[in-house]
Design an enzyme around this catalytic site. Structure first.
Site, short mmCIF file in Angstrom:
data_model
loop_
_atom_site.label_atom_id
_atom_site.label_comp_id
_atom_site.label_asym_id
_atom_site.label_seq_id
_atom_site.Cartn_x
_atom_site.Cartn_y
_atom_site.Cartn_z
NE ARG A 88 -4.30 15.74 7.97
CZ ARG A 88 -4.90 14.61 7.58
NH1 ARG A 88 -5.94 14.16 8.24
NH2 ARG A 88 -4.44 13.96 6.54
CG ASN A 131 -12.20 9.88 7.72
OD1 ASN A 131 -11.39 9.30 6.98
ND2 ASN A 131 -12.36 11.19 7.73
CD GLU A 189 -14.33 4.40 2.08
OE1 GLU A 189 -14.94 3.49 1.46
OE2 GLU A 189 -13.27 4.90 1.67
NE ARG A 238 -6.99 15.92 -0.79
CZ ARG A 238 -6.65 15.62 0.47
NH1 ARG A 238 -7.48 14.91 1.23
NH2 ARG A 238 -5.48 16.02 0.95
CB ALA A 274 -3.27 7.93 5.41
CG HIS A 317 -13.01 9.65 2.74
ND1 HIS A 317 -11.90 9.21 3.39
CD2 HIS A 317 -13.54 8.57 2.11
CE1 HIS A 317 -11.74 7.91 3.16
NE2 HIS A 317 -12.73 7.49 2.38
CE1 TYR A 374 -8.64 15.84 4.79
CE2 TYR A 374 -6.54 16.86 5.35
CZ TYR A 374 -7.25 15.88 4.71
OH TYR A 374 -6.60 14.92 3.97
N PRO A 409 -5.76 7.89 11.40
CG PRO A 409 -4.10 7.10 9.97
CD PRO A 409 -5.44 6.74 10.54
CG ASN A 410 -2.01 12.16 10.29
OD1 ASN A 410 -1.15 12.47 11.10
ND2 ASN A 410 -1.80 11.30 9.31
C1 DQA Z 1 -9.44 11.73 4.47
C2 DQA Z 1 -8.84 11.58 3.07
C3 DQA Z 1 -7.58 10.74 3.11
O1 DQA Z 1 -7.03 10.62 1.81
C4 DQA Z 1 -6.55 11.38 4.01
O2 DQA Z 1 -5.41 10.56 4.12
C5 DQA Z 1 -7.08 11.75 5.34
C6 DQA Z 1 -8.44 12.29 5.46
C7 DQA Z 1 -10.65 12.68 4.47
O3 DQA Z 1 -11.40 12.65 5.45
O4 DQA Z 1 -10.83 13.48 3.56
O5 DQA Z 1 -6.36 11.72 6.35
O6 DQA Z 1 -9.89 10.46 4.91
#
Ligand code: DQA
Length: 151
Positions: free
Chosen positions: A22, A78, A102, A111, A81, A104, A27, A14-15
């Protein structure tokens, strides 16, 4: 080794469809489409056919993990959240024969406190975090190493 490319699924949660606009200070300025396009090329040089998917829905992600499990496709994910609370994603990944990496963009451990814990980390082959969009490229390279026959 034969010349056939192996399919790899890159999943984004998500997002992440909002990358580019964003929180660019965290990011970066690249869109998800641009990042995925680069990684399709990188994957190809490593002998992978990279398939990419993004959803804001946990249900879609679980379904795609099931499909990759049935097809025996390695996964780079990835979970965004969902990383921090989705037992549904964790259970789906735990039933995948692997490898699963995994990734990120940011370094969640550096963070907010709620980001310090990943519920999926315990069921994946490894985690790459904190290298911006390069995290995906590093994951493809790690996958290539994991899948190479021992010398
Ligand atoms: C994320 C880190 C997560 O904590 C966050 O909710 C994201 C992006 C990252 O790629 O740094 O949406 O997965």
């Amino acid at each position: 080794m034969n010349d056939e490319h192996r399919t790899v699924l890159i999943l984004n949660g998500p997002n992440l469809n909002r990358l580019g606009t964003r929180e660019p200070d965290i990011y970066g300025h690249d869109s998800l489409d641009d990042i995925m396009a680069k990684n399709i090329v990188v994957g190809s040089t490593l002998g992978f056919d990279v398939v990419t998917r993004q959803s804001n829905s946990e249900s879609d992600l679980v379904t795609w993990i099931h499909e990759a499990t049935d097809a025996n496709w390695p996964i780079i994910i990835n979970p965004a959240a969902f990383t921090h609370y989705s037992y549904a994603l964790r259970d789906a990944l735990a039933a995948h024969p692997g490898p699963v990496i995994e990734v990120h963009l940011s370094n969640p451990a550096a963070r907010e406190e709620f980001r310090a814990h990943s519920v999926v980390s315990a069921v994946v082959s490894g985690t790459i975090a904190g290298f911006g969009h390069d995290s995906y490229r590093l994951a493809l390279q790690a996958l290539s190493t994991l899948l190479s026959p021992p010398t």
